[in-house]
Design a protein around this motif. Structure first.
Motif: not given
Length: 321
Positions: A193-194, A198-204, A222-225, A317-321
């Motif tokens: 999940y980006a 920052t556009g970077r993939e979020l960690p677990w 695969v990475v989504v946003n 919603d766009a940045d909640a995982r």
């Protein structure tokens, strides 16, 4: 237009910072709004607003007037409703903004019940998926998930929403079911999940028994946003995800997704109601607040409500995982 209506128009213009937006919110011609402000300034003998081609700002006299009439406007509205056919009747338009997944998965399905209870209530439900200025866009109340930045808004915390770990049955058949987060870096995949910032993939993330948040990397293909793609990729068997339970409860119930590592969840996220000013709460806003609080109760993480504070950044919603 009488003095009270002039006050009502002035308050709307002042808080929205625009004659055009105020006219739209009040469903009046712009000329009527301008005329009401001019008449009020003439009658009071004071300039209330600084007008430029780009913005409208309060003068010191305007600030003083707005502060005095806020309570008056709410009191008059309450008095008017007190003598309607039913003392409990709620009427008028209420503008709500919520993350789209909350609007779609939680609010919209339950709205028929709210409107049956209050048949004269008119609801405008926005789901902008971005931070907005409630006053500028005329929103009465906003639902927000995550830690809130300091502001002049009134915040009513409702509790914490549980984040759970999920996978599809197909993924688990191929890769096996992980029991501990330590197993994830070797032999498992996550749907990336980006970060919207920052556009970077979020960690677990997960919380061990001592309550200290642990963060580590899990490989992804695969990475989504956005949440829709995040869930879709998980359903397709592309990896594990961490997501609010309310967002996938229907998929858990149908067996399309399975919760894994239930004792190793990420930190729960606060959910709050925000509104511009405490003294402006109308009866219809109070009715929505009471209804929404009850609506959210089944989705709150009761176990962690006392343990966890404001850990996550403000999300839509766009940045909640």
């Amino acid at each position: 237009m009488d003095r009270f209506d002039q006050y009502r128009v002035f308050a709307q213009v002042a808080e929205m910072g625009s004659f055009i937006k105020a006219a739209h919110a009040l469903e009046l011609p712009r000329a009527s709004v301008s005329a009401a402000i001019q008449q009020l300034e003439t009658q009071l003998g004071a300039r209330l607003l600084h007008r430029t081609t780009r913005q409208v700002r309060l003068t010191p006299d305007g600030e003083q007037l707005l502060d005095r009439i806020r309570a008056l406007l709410t009191d008059v509205e309450d008095i008017d409703q007190l003598f309607q056919a039913s003392q409990r009747q709620v009427s008028g338009r209420l503008i709500i903004d919520a993350p789209s997944r909350i609007a779609r998965r939680v609010i919209a399905p339950a709205l028929p019940g709210l409107l049956r209870r209050h048949p004269r209530l008119q609801l405008t439900l926005g789901s902008s998926d971005r931070a907005i200025d409630l006053v500028q866009v005329g929103v009465d109340c906003a639902v927000r998930i995550g830690r809130l930045h300091d502001s002049s808004l009134v915040v009513r915390p409702l509790g914490l929403i549980a984040l759970i770990n999920c996978a599809s049955p197909a993924y688990l058949r191929e890769h096996g079911e992980p029991k501990q987060p330590a197993e994830l870096p070797d032999g498992h995949w996550a749907v990336g999940y980006a970060s919207p910032k920052t556009g970077r993939e979020l960690p677990w993330e997960y919380l061990p028994g001592d309550g200290s948040e642990q963060i580590f990397e899990v490989p992804s293909r695969v990475v989504v946003n956005n949440a829709e793609s995040y869930i879709a990729c998980c359903l397709a068997g592309l990896g594990l995800i961490q997501i609010p339970r309310f967002d996938v409860q229907h998929l858990l119930d149908s067996g399309q997704l399975v919760e894994v590592m239930p004792t190793c969840r990420a930190a729960s996220m606060p959910v709050s109601l925000l509104y511009p000013h405490r003294r402006q709460r109308s009866r219809r806003l109070a009715a929505f607040q009471e209804w929404f609080e009850a609506l959210m109760q089944p989705h709150l993480d009761i176990r962690n409500n006392r343990m966890q504070g404001q850990r996550k950044v403000l999300v839509t919603d766009a940045d909640a995982r």
